[in-house]
Motif scaffolding. Sequence first.
Motif, mmCIF file in Angstrom:
data_model
loop_
_atom_site.group_PDB
_atom_site.id
_atom_site.type_symbol
_atom_site.label_atom_id
_atom_site.label_comp_id
_atom_site.label_asym_id
_atom_site.label_seq_id
_atom_site.Cartn_x
_atom_site.Cartn_y
_atom_site.Cartn_z
ATOM 1 N N LYS A 55 0.895 -1.258 0.139
ATOM 2 C CA LYS A 55 -0.058 -0.052 0.049
ATOM 3 C C LYS A 55 0.776 1.263 -0.198
ATOM 4 N N ILE A 56 1.910 1.147 0.857
ATOM 5 C CA ILE A 56 2.920 2.480 0.762
ATOM 6 C C ILE A 56 3.593 2.526 -0.592
ATOM 7 N N VAL A 57 4.011 1.536 -1.072
ATOM 8 C CA VAL A 57 4.458 1.571 -2.572
ATOM 9 C C VAL A 57 3.545 2.170 -3.490
ATOM 10 N N GLN A 58 2.185 1.824 -3.323
ATOM 11 C CA GLN A 58 1.217 2.318 -4.286
ATOM 12 C C GLN A 58 1.008 3.660 -4.298
ATOM 13 N N VAL A 59 1.090 3.897 -2.923
ATOM 14 C CA VAL A 59 0.740 5.568 -2.589
ATOM 15 C C VAL A 59 2.055 6.357 -3.166
ATOM 16 N N GLN B 194 9.019 -3.489 -11.682
ATOM 17 C CA GLN B 194 8.232 -4.329 -12.785
ATOM 18 C C GLN B 194 8.187 -5.826 -12.550
ATOM 19 N N SER B 195 9.002 -6.258 -11.502
ATOM 20 C CA SER B 195 8.862 -7.552 -11.225
ATOM 21 C C SER B 195 8.204 -7.770 -9.887
ATOM 22 N N HIS B 196 7.475 -6.881 -9.621
ATOM 23 C CA HIS B 196 6.739 -7.033 -8.114
ATOM 24 C C HIS B 196 5.793 -8.012 -8.168
ATOM 25 N N GLU B 197 5.363 -8.819 -7.119
ATOM 26 C CA GLU B 197 4.337 -9.730 -7.148
ATOM 27 C C GLU B 197 2.982 -9.125 -7.424
ATOM 28 N N ASN B 198 2.766 -7.821 -6.674
ATOM 29 C CA ASN B 198 1.330 -7.336 -6.912
ATOM 30 C C ASN B 198 1.122 -6.717 -8.268
#
Length: 153
Positions: free
Chosen positions: A53-57, A100-104
Motif C-alpha cells: 500500500k505504501i509503495v502504491q501511494v 516491474q518484477s513485483h508480485e502485486n
Amino acid sequence: MKHQACVLFYFSFHYLNISGKCLELAWSLAPRYLVSLGCIKPLCDLLTVMDSKIVQVALNGLENILRLGEQEGKRSGSGVNPYCGLIEEAYGLDKIEFLQSHENQEIYQKAFDLIEHYFGVEDDDSSLAPQVDETQQQFIFQQPEAPMEGFQL
C-alpha cells in the motif's frame, strides 16, 4: 526532518476524504508543494519498503509529480519534464524498474506505465543500423577512415 514532514503530509493528504472541486484543487496544488519541499527523494525511497500500500501511494505521488512536470514542459515550450531528472538522480527510476518484477499486479502495471509514459526511450535512430546486402544476406559495415599520416600522439 523536512523529508519526513513532507512524506507525512503526502500520506495524510492522500487519505483525506475531501470531495468535489476542493479535492481537484488540492490534488493540483499538492505535487507542486511537495516538490518545493524536496519530497522526490523520500517518495523514491518509499518504493523499496515491503508494504504494498505504501509503495502504491508513493508511485501515485511520483505519477502526480511527473504529470505536473509534463504540463510544465509543454507550457514552457521545451517539452522536457524537469522532474524526470530529479527522480533519476534519487535512483527512483532504478527502483521503479525493479518494481516491474513485483508480485502485486497493480504495482507492476503502475511501474510499467510510468516508465513507458515518462521515461520511454525515443525512437531508434535508423541511421545507426548497418546496411544489409540482400544478395549475400549479410550486414555491410563502413570502414572507418584512418589519417594517411597515421595517428599522432
